[in-house]
Design a protein around this motif. Sequence first.
Motif, PDB file in Angstrom:
ATOM      1  N   ILE A  39       0.824  -1.196   0.000  1.00 35.40           N
ATOM      2  CA  ILE A  39       0.000   0.000   0.000  1.00 35.40           C
ATOM      3  C   ILE A  39       0.867   1.258   0.000  1.00 35.40           C
ATOM      4  N   THR A  40       1.861   1.295   0.881  1.00 34.36           N
ATOM      5  CA  THR A  40       2.636   2.522   1.057  1.00 34.36           C
ATOM      6  C   THR A  40       3.648   2.774  -0.046  1.00 34.36           C
ATOM      7  N   ALA A  45       5.275   6.180  -4.588  1.00 37.88           N
ATOM      8  CA  ALA A  45       5.691   6.311  -5.993  1.00 37.88           C
ATOM      9  C   ALA A  45       4.731   7.211  -6.751  1.00 37.88           C
ATOM     10  N   LEU A  46       3.454   7.081  -6.455  1.00 38.02           N
ATOM     11  CA  LEU A  46       2.456   7.924  -7.119  1.00 38.02           C
ATOM     12  C   LEU A  46       2.651   9.394  -6.756  1.00 38.02           C
ATOM     13  N   PHE A 214       9.560   0.195 -14.574  1.00 41.48           N
ATOM     14  CA  PHE A 214       9.136  -0.360 -13.285  1.00 41.48           C
ATOM     15  C   PHE A 214       8.441   0.711 -12.454  1.00 41.48           C
ATOM     16  N   PHE A 215       9.007   1.908 -12.459  1.00 37.19           N
ATOM     17  CA  PHE A 215       8.425   2.996 -11.672  1.00 37.19           C
ATOM     18  C   PHE A 215       7.004   3.305 -12.136  1.00 37.19           C
ATOM     19  N   VAL A 220       3.554   2.986  -9.925  1.00 33.52           N
ATOM     20  CA  VAL A 220       2.519   4.009 -10.082  1.00 33.52           C
ATOM     21  C   VAL A 220       1.209   3.380 -10.540  1.00 33.52           C
ATOM     22  N   ARG A 221       1.295   2.446 -11.455  1.00 34.61           N
ATOM     23  CA  ARG A 221       0.085   1.762 -11.954  1.00 34.61           C
ATOM     24  C   ARG A 221      -0.666   1.043 -10.833  1.00 34.61           C
TER      25      ARG A 221
END
Length: 324
Positions: A39-40, A45-46, A214-215, A220-221
Amino acid sequence: MTMTPDVLDRTERQQDTPSATLGGDSKRSIEQVTLLLFITVPFLALVAAVPLAWGWGVSWLDLGLLVAMYFIGCHGITIGFHRYFTHGSFKAKRPLRIALAIMGSLAVEGPLVRWVADHRKHHKFSDGEGDPHSPWRFGETVPALVKGLWWAHIGWMFDEEQTPQHKYAPDLIKDPALRRISRQFVLWTVVSLALPPLVGGLVTMSWWGAFTAFFWGSLVRVALLHHVTWSINSICHAVGKRPFKSRDRSGNVWWLAVLSCGESWHNLHHADPTSARHGVMRGQVDSSARLIRWFEKLGWAYDVRWPSEARIEARRQPRSANAA
């Protein structure tokens, strides 16, 4: 020694249910920590995505991977986990059945059997005592609703009391293939997170291409899809228009429709849970229903429960009751 019925029932669940899916009916500390990380980390990343997007850390390939993986996982949840496995909105031939189970698992929202059991329990007690994630759990005052929104969005997943899967999803537990996919949740999580950097690295032939893929395509996805899905539990049970009669507070939230693949037309869903289409009014985008229609035309899905005009009208609220 003679065991009481409660002890017998608890013993039976301990022997039987854990084989159904990862973690069974109770979450161990290792699973709690894993859930917290999933979750975190994507959420952080978002948050970092916005300034990063304005710099040098994003490409069209990264955004393409994000969008593609997002909608594969999203439709796996909406069409597969939700409309098919939970509510039986249509019947599917076995290849589609397996594909939907895997697609939903790629969304990293938990094992199939647990997801379905939780959602079936939600519908049984929707916005009442026993609902796993109602935002009205703590009352109707502003502080209580703020606390309830947090609970419905994220907090409920850390509750030690878990839905008994043998009670709410016995049909899935009996299917060896679905039980196996559910138990392989960690494997599908690894696949989901590894695919974007693998593609990004191979296309760009660079470690940097793998990292940015990956990011965006993984972290982010996953974060975006998580929060959109959780918003159906929280936001769509707190606000929104209610043109249809339901026994809870489910509402339609139009601005979530595209990202939720049609799930945010939530009021009709609770008024008619087995309907294969949630967006039934003019202009209500429901990409999940569109894909189900294509599956039907291809012969992959059948006995689809499309809502008739008479069925829709029978569930419509008096005009004065349709409040935001």
